[in-house]
Design an enzyme around this catalytic site. Structure first.
Site, mmCIF file in Angstrom:
data_model
loop_
_atom_site.group_PDB
_atom_site.id
_atom_site.type_symbol
_atom_site.label_atom_id
_atom_site.label_comp_id
_atom_site.label_asym_id
_atom_site.label_seq_id
_atom_site.Cartn_x
_atom_site.Cartn_y
_atom_site.Cartn_z
ATOM 1 C CD GLU A 50 -1.800 -2.360 1.536
ATOM 2 O OE1 GLU A 50 -0.628 -2.608 1.893
ATOM 3 O OE2 GLU A 50 -2.706 -3.219 1.552
ATOM 4 C CG PHE A 112 -9.889 -10.082 10.525
ATOM 5 C CD1 PHE A 112 -8.665 -10.465 11.065
ATOM 6 C CD2 PHE A 112 -10.048 -10.103 9.148
ATOM 7 C CE1 PHE A 112 -7.622 -10.850 10.243
ATOM 8 C CE2 PHE A 112 -9.014 -10.489 8.320
ATOM 9 C CZ PHE A 112 -7.786 -10.870 8.871
ATOM 10 C CD GLN A 113 -7.289 -7.618 7.024
ATOM 11 O OE1 GLN A 113 -8.160 -7.354 6.208
ATOM 12 N NE2 GLN A 113 -6.107 -8.101 6.660
ATOM 13 C CE LYS A 162 -17.956 -7.416 3.238
ATOM 14 N NZ LYS A 162 -17.856 -8.734 3.882
ATOM 15 C CG MET A 479 22.716 12.608 3.894
ATOM 16 S SD MET A 479 23.891 13.702 3.079
ATOM 17 C CE MET A 479 22.931 14.308 1.696
#
Lengths: 591, 172
Positions: A50, A112-113, A162, A479
């Site tokens: 993502e 869940f999630q 959802k 760096m």
């Protein structure tokens, strides 16, 4: 006719002119993906992470000037995209991110999630919405695009549970948006603009200090007119590169921590700083108390909070850069005459002197190790006629790209400035390539940062995004190593990457093309080969590992006190010690 | 310096956390914050007591204005204003102390709003100094519970809104 939330989502995107959606599916957004699968107007680019989706949307936005759009699932999908949202927030990138959410009945139940998407994204978005009712969906999406793209642009999150994507509602798309708490100021105050024009006429040592805001506002033409008319030198911020032609005689290049000598000296000694679409970041100001000690400051910015946040401003102008510069030019056109040129001759003499005293330098030996600057310089010279889009990650290679790749136009430069996100470059380049399939898109990366989003190579191959990646491979977080050499007595704590992967084989494993430059004499040929390839390419360039990036203003230092080369004790150490040469590394890699 | 900032916001969920998050994220102080709906139920009124030098207060006002759910911001210190705070104090009152407690209530024009054989619950309104004073006097009796509302404030007429003041900054 009633549409499902998922159908409404797609209809809204179409009406906003969205052609490309960077997305990764998951349980709660399946209805949306299923509906997307059954239409052809919006291309879905399936990313491998993502964060990649977020940066691709950013790259798309920076290259096109339109909002980039990504879609992620709830929970880990959301937490993974946070880095991209924070990056877009810092760099004012118009982004609309849609996240899935567990059904409204389960919100707050540790389902869940489930994650608190609104809470997670609040500090790193311009605004965010939780859509609880499908009847509000269309209006919410309209507002999201409006907020993301107007005023100072930024990321907006729309969280869709959802059940909302599955429920049905009558679809009507609002024609306009009105939000009583949100009215960006576009017109600058006329009296203030007049004051600014007067100050410009009188100044003996003026300097334009321009940033990314000029690009977002589409004010490059107005800026060019202003600079040429008044013969004022132009300093660009990292985000502003490209808004003014890099090869223009008035261009001083980039200013700040690794800016050019003349850009920083001109800032320090100027008597009038004209800041346009820039925000006086600490990488630009250095020590605030000694920043531009002799100057009056004019600050043009659309975001009132940017004004007087870091430094005091004498003539603040809240407004859109394009609108304000246009008005300023109009006043100046009527008043500018030959006098300013004479008035500023000593200033220009001084600037030319600075330019000649300390130009950007590096030493490339014919049969010595490859210098990273040489790679960027050759890449620039070989591609400048093709008007490429250039992305970078974050670190030494980014600064060398900023110094040596002189962009001519805006919307060509994709880099992570404010947040300094390693791993930004490659997916951002892919986002730009998705917007412009036939353009040349280059990604200049380091061997450290490219590995932060390497997985997107699969996306590049599958979605046919032929980005050309040039890895300046020094085996270090360069760096970090530079700072350790300068400020931590050369103790390389966790900056040596040890055995890096064989990037040529890695590219091939993904089905892309991998090339390696073994010696400096081969550089041009290999780069040309890469540029002629129509697939994604990795060009691995093992470079001299101990090259440092100069000029450098140490953090908290003053702009006129730059380090211009390695201090003597560091030089001595490098000569005396055992070093891994690129040749050795090559044997390690190919063994 | 202490400033009282009056903020009119959208009356919807999450707005309080946006405002609170702004203060915590940018390291601004909140000394007190009170919030309740206005006459128009679609809006809420917040009174925020904060402190900082001129630059910080300017940033607070600008940053609040930048929040999309914020409709109006007024720095009340720019003008004349009146402010009040209410405290509810539950004090232990032994038989010998009950008369003393009532005397204090009387002096401060406070009210006893609940009473048991061993306690009084006292309501007092005023500026913070008055509330501090009554607390000091009641303390020897034994304070069992103390709740304070934080300050609410309103400008004396006429008021100069900060929206107009932002433009004034641009003219300076």
């Amino acid at each position: 006719m009633k549409l499902t939330g998922a159908e409404i989502f797609i209809e809204c995107l179409k009406r906003e002119g969205v052609k490309t959606l960077f997305a990764l599916p998951g349980g709660v957004v399946l209805k949306i993906f299923d509906t997307l699968h059954q239409q052809k107007d919006i291309e879905v680019i399936l990313t491998r992470h993502e964060q990649g989706a977020g940066h691709m949307a950013e790259g798309y936005a920076k290259a096109t000037g339109k909002a980039g759009v990504c879609l992620v699932t709830s929970g880990p999908g959301m937490t993974n995209v946070i880095t991209a949202l924070a990056d877009a927030y810092m760099d004012s990138v118009p982004l609309v991110c849609f996240s899935g959410q567990v059904p409204t009945s389960l919100i707050g139940n540790d389902a869940f999630q489930e994650a608190d998407n609104i809470g997670l994204s609040r500090p790193c978005t311009k605004y965010n919405f939780l859509v609880k009712d499908v009847n509000d969906l269309a209006a919410t999406i309209k507002e999201a695009f409006y907020i993301a793209t107007t005023g100072r642009p930024g990321p907006v999150l729309v969280d869709i549970p959802k059940d909302v994507s599955m429920a049905k509602a009558e679809f009507t798309y609002p024609n306009s948006v009105s939000i009583r708490g949100y009215n960006p100021t576009y017109e600058g105050n006329k009296w203030q603009i007049k004051q600014a024009a007067e100050a410009i006429m009188k100044a003996k040592k003026p300097i334009l200090y321009v940033g990314g805001g000029v690009g977002f506002s589409g004010a490059s033409q107005e800026l060019l007119e202003l600079a040429e008319m008044t013969q004022i030198p132009v300093d660009m911020t990292l985000m502003g590169l490209g808004v003014f032609p890099g090869e223009h005689p008035l261009s001083m290049g980039m200013l700040g921590m690794h800016g050019t000598y003349e850009a920083n000296m001109a800032m320090h000694y100027s008597d009038l700083v004209i800041a346009v679409g820039a925000r006086f970041d600490d990488r630009v100001t250095g020590k605030v108390s000694e920043f531009c000690p002799y100057a009056k400051v004019i600050h043009v910015d659309i975001d009132p909070t940017s004004i007087r946040k870091n430094i005091n401003v004498d003539i603040p102008i809240v407004g859109d850069c394009k609108t304000v510069l246009r008005e300023l030019n109009q006043i100046l056109r009527a008043t500018v005459n030959g006098e300013q040129k004479d008035l500023r001759k000593p200033w220009w003499d001084q600037i030319r002197e600075w330019q000649q005293a300390h130009p950007l330098v590096y030493h490339q030996e014919q049969d010595g190790p490859i210098k990273p600057q040489q790679v960027v310089k050759r890449l620039y010279e070989l591609t400048k006629d093709r008007d490429p889009i250039v992305s970078t990650d974050v670190g030494q290679h980014q600064m060398w790209a900023a110094q040596y790749f002189k962009l001519g136009k805006p919307n060509r430069w994709l880099t992570s400035g404010g947040l300094g996100t390693m791993g930004f470059g490659f997916p951002a380049a892919m986002g730009a390539q998705a917007a412009f399939r036939n353009r040349l898109v280059l990604c200049i990366a380091g061997d450290g940062s490219i590995q932060m989003n390497m997985q997107e190579m699969a996306t590049a191959v599958v979605s046919k995004l032929p980005v050309k990646i040039i890895i300046l491979n020094n085996g270090f977080h360069g760096m970090v190593r530079q700072w350790q050499d300068l400020f931590y007595e050369g103790r390389y704590a966790s900056s040596n990457l040890g055995t890096t992967p064989d990037f040529v084989k890695l590219a091939e494993a993904y089905g892309a093309v991998g090339l390696r430059v073994k010696k400096v004499g081969d550089l041009d040929a290999i780069l040309k080969e890469a540029l002629a390839t129509d697939k994604p390419v990795i060009v691995d360039v093992p470079t001299y590992p101990y090259e440092n990036c100069y000029p450098m203003i140490p953090a908290g230092g003053c702009n006129h006190e730059m380090l211009l080369e390695d201090p003597p004790e560091l030089k001595k150490k490098q000569v005396g010690s055992e070093k891994v040469t690129p040749e050795d590394k090559d044997t390690v890699l190919t063994a | 310096m202490e400033h009282i900032i009056s903020v009119t916001v959208e009356n919807k969920f999450g707005v309080l956390s946006r405002v609170a998050g702004l203060f915590s994220g940018r390291g601004f102080n909140i000394e007190s914050l009170s919030v309740a709906p206005t006459l128009d139920p679609s809006m809420s009124q917040m009174t925020i007591v904060t402190s900082g030098d001129e630059r910080i207060i300017e940033q607070i006002v600008k940053q609040l204005n930048k929040l999309i759910d914020v409709i109006k911001v007024v720095d009340l210190n720019e003008t004349e204003f009146v402010s009040r705070e209410t405290a509810i104090i539950k004090v232990h009152t032994k038989d010998a102390d009950r008369a003393e407690a009532l005397r204090i209530v009387d002096i401060f024009r406070a009210n006893v709003i609940d009473s048991t054989p061993s306690t009084y619950t006292i309501e007092v309104s005023g500026d913070p100094k008055k509330i501090e004073a009554i607390i000091n006097l009641l303390q020897p009796l034994g304070i069992k519970d103390l709740v304070r509302t934080g300050r609410v404030a309103v400008a004396r007429e006429p008021v100069r809104p900060v929206a107009a003041q932002a433009k004034k900054v641009a003219r300076d």
